[in-house]
Write a protein that holds these residues in place. Structure first.
Motif, PDB file in Angstrom:
ATOM      1  N   GLU A 193      75.632   9.596  56.699  1.00  0.00           N
ATOM      2  CA  GLU A 193      77.016   9.109  56.631  1.00  0.00           C
ATOM      3  C   GLU A 193      77.131   7.693  57.187  1.00  0.00           C
ATOM      4  OE1 GLU A 193      80.065  12.783  57.120  1.00  0.00           O
ATOM      5  OE2 GLU A 193      78.763  12.371  58.823  1.00  0.00           O
ATOM      6  N   LEU A 194      76.375   7.440  58.248  1.00  0.00           N
ATOM      7  CA  LEU A 194      76.451   6.151  58.916  1.00  0.00           C
ATOM      8  C   LEU A 194      76.055   5.015  57.962  1.00  0.00           C
ATOM      9  CD1 LEU A 194      77.175   5.014  61.612  1.00  0.00           C
ATOM     10  CD2 LEU A 194      74.813   5.307  62.338  1.00  0.00           C
ATOM     11  N   GLU A 195      75.087   5.298  57.081  1.00  0.00           N
ATOM     12  CA  GLU A 195      74.676   4.288  56.116  1.00  0.00           C
ATOM     13  C   GLU A 195      75.813   3.922  55.176  1.00  0.00           C
ATOM     14  OE1 GLU A 195      70.970   5.139  54.105  1.00  0.00           O
ATOM     15  OE2 GLU A 195      70.073   5.686  56.019  1.00  0.00           O
ATOM     16  N   GLU A 196      76.699   4.885  54.909  1.00  0.00           N
ATOM     17  CA  GLU A 196      77.839   4.617  54.028  1.00  0.00           C
ATOM     18  C   GLU A 196      78.850   3.678  54.691  1.00  0.00           C
ATOM     19  OE1 GLU A 196      79.765   8.105  52.335  1.00  0.00           O
ATOM     20  OE2 GLU A 196      77.813   9.124  52.403  1.00  0.00           O
ATOM     21  N   TYR A 197      78.987   3.803  56.021  1.00  0.00           N
ATOM     22  CA  TYR A 197      80.039   3.019  56.685  1.00  0.00           C
ATOM     23  C   TYR A 197      79.573   1.650  57.124  1.00  0.00           C
ATOM     24  CZ  TYR A 197      83.235   6.925  56.798  1.00  0.00           C
ATOM     25  OH  TYR A 197      84.076   7.937  56.437  1.00  0.00           O
TER      26      TYR A 197
ATOM     27  N   TYR B 144      85.796   7.001  73.197  1.00  0.00           N
ATOM     28  CA  TYR B 144      86.144   7.318  71.802  1.00  0.00           C
ATOM     29  C   TYR B 144      85.785   8.752  71.402  1.00  0.00           C
ATOM     30  CZ  TYR B 144      81.438   7.148  69.774  1.00  0.00           C
ATOM     31  OH  TYR B 144      80.135   7.428  69.459  1.00  0.00           O
ATOM     32  N   THR B 145      84.762   9.303  72.064  1.00  0.00           N
ATOM     33  CA  THR B 145      84.342  10.667  71.711  1.00  0.00           C
ATOM     34  C   THR B 145      85.459  11.679  71.984  1.00  0.00           C
ATOM     35  OG1 THR B 145      83.322  10.805  73.903  1.00  0.00           O
ATOM     36  CG2 THR B 145      81.881  10.261  72.066  1.00  0.00           C
ATOM     37  N   GLN B 146      86.428  11.287  72.812  1.00  0.00           N
ATOM     38  CA  GLN B 146      87.560  12.180  73.100  1.00  0.00           C
ATOM     39  C   GLN B 146      88.639  12.100  72.020  1.00  0.00           C
ATOM     40  OE1 GLN B 146      87.271  10.397  77.362  1.00  0.00           O
ATOM     41  NE2 GLN B 146      88.841  11.972  77.464  1.00  0.00           N
ATOM     42  N   VAL B 147      88.628  11.028  71.223  1.00  0.00           N
ATOM     43  CA  VAL B 147      89.665  10.869  70.193  1.00  0.00           C
ATOM     44  C   VAL B 147      89.080  10.876  68.772  1.00  0.00           C
ATOM     45  CG1 VAL B 147      91.254   9.630  71.717  1.00  0.00           C
ATOM     46  CG2 VAL B 147      89.619   8.328  70.363  1.00  0.00           C
ATOM     47  N   MET B 148      87.751  10.999  68.681  1.00  0.00           N
ATOM     48  CA  MET B 148      87.139  10.966  67.341  1.00  0.00           C
ATOM     49  C   MET B 148      87.363  12.280  66.619  1.00  0.00           C
ATOM     50  SD  MET B 148      83.066  11.489  68.024  1.00  0.00           S
ATOM     51  CE  MET B 148      82.470  13.017  68.771  1.00  0.00           C
ATOM     52  N   ASP B 149      87.172  12.182  65.293  1.00  0.00           N
ATOM     53  CA  ASP B 149      87.199  13.359  64.454  1.00  0.00           C
ATOM     54  C   ASP B 149      85.917  14.161  64.707  1.00  0.00           C
ATOM     55  OD1 ASP B 149      88.442  14.861  62.499  1.00  0.00           O
ATOM     56  OD2 ASP B 149      87.207  13.987  60.903  1.00  0.00           O
ATOM     57  N   ARG B 150      84.770  13.463  64.581  1.00  0.00           N
ATOM     58  CA  ARG B 150      83.465  14.106  64.784  1.00  0.00           C
ATOM     59  C   ARG B 150      82.390  13.027  64.815  1.00  0.00           C
ATOM     60  NH1 ARG B 150      81.296  13.768  59.670  1.00  0.00           N
ATOM     61  NH2 ARG B 150      82.855  13.474  58.049  1.00  0.00           N
ATOM     62  N   TYR B 151      81.186  13.404  65.264  1.00  0.00           N
ATOM     63  CA  TYR B 151      80.047  12.483  65.176  1.00  0.00           C
ATOM     64  C   TYR B 151      79.629  12.330  63.717  1.00  0.00           C
ATOM     65  CZ  TYR B 151      79.132  12.324  70.212  1.00  0.00           C
ATOM     66  OH  TYR B 151      79.224  12.115  71.560  1.00  0.00           O
ATOM     67  N   LEU B 152      79.098  11.149  63.392  1.00  0.00           N
ATOM     68  CA  LEU B 152      78.593  10.893  62.040  1.00  0.00           C
ATOM     69  C   LEU B 152      77.101  11.218  61.981  1.00  0.00           C
ATOM     70  CD1 LEU B 152      80.353   7.496  61.354  1.00  0.00           C
ATOM     71  CD2 LEU B 152      80.739   9.608  60.087  1.00  0.00           C
ATOM     72  N   THR B 153      76.663  11.735  60.841  1.00  0.00           N
ATOM     73  CA  THR B 153      75.235  11.930  60.629  1.00  0.00           C
ATOM     74  C   THR B 153      74.629  10.586  60.217  1.00  0.00           C
ATOM     75  OG1 THR B 153      75.490  12.399  58.275  1.00  0.00           O
ATOM     76  CG2 THR B 153      75.676  14.269  59.786  1.00  0.00           C
ATOM     77  N   ASP B 154      73.302  10.494  60.263  1.00  0.00           N
ATOM     78  CA  ASP B 154      72.619   9.245  59.891  1.00  0.00           C
ATOM     79  C   ASP B 154      72.927   8.843  58.459  1.00  0.00           C
ATOM     80  OD1 ASP B 154      71.575   9.126  62.376  1.00  0.00           O
ATOM     81  OD2 ASP B 154      69.573   9.846  61.829  1.00  0.00           O
TER      82      ASP B 154
END
Ligand code: NI
Length: 156
Positions: free
Chosen positions: A152-156, A140-150
């Protein structure tokens, strides 16, 4: 039965195109059983055979109700769109922002070679796409937009 080692995306096996399954034999059944046990132990939603070093087109997905066994799966159709957090047992501790279809229909064989179709929505659609990508050597890291910060991760 046995728990298999999950390879990380640094392993070349995660970046190869897998070959179709031709023999629906005890070896395949053992692989599927081991993958289910490995997925449960790792607390994941899906697992693809290359993640345990087997370069064959085999995926399992835990829908919460059952373990789907997808052998030689292909994506039949997709619709809609979702953007959300995605992780992978081969990329521990990280999550990325990935756009996927909201609905995905897959055609696959079961462990005895019989063809069937299954449709997934939301998390399951995301999981189908993610796991099928593994069979073509795509993480997925090849098709992702970007890594999420901690945060941001709480939001999702
Ligand atoms: Ni993965």
């Amino acid at each position: 039965m046995g728990i298999r080692k999950i390879l990380t995306d640094k392993d070349p096996a995660l970046h190869k195109v897998c070959r179709p399954v031709e023999n629906f034999d005890r070896k395949l059944h053992k692989l599927l059983d081991d993958m289910a046990e490995t997925l449960e132990e790792a607390n994941g939603v899906g697992l693809a055979a290359p993640q345990v070093g087997i370069l064959r087109r085999v995926v399992i997905v835990d829908t919460g109700e059952e373990i789907l066994e997808l052998v030689n799966p292909t994506l039949l159709e997709t619709s809609g769109e979702q953007v959300g957090a995605e992780g992978c047992l081969s990329v521990p501790g990280k999550y990325g922002l990935v756009k996927r279809p909201n609905v995905a229909k897959v055609r696959a064989q079961d462990r005895n070679g019989d063809w069937y179709e299954v449709e997934g929505e939301e998390l399951i659609a995301r999981c189908f796409c993610h796991e099928l990508d593994h069979l073509d050597g795509i993480v997925y890291t090849q098709v992702m937009d970007r890594y999420l910060t901690d945060e941001e991760l709480e939001e999702y």
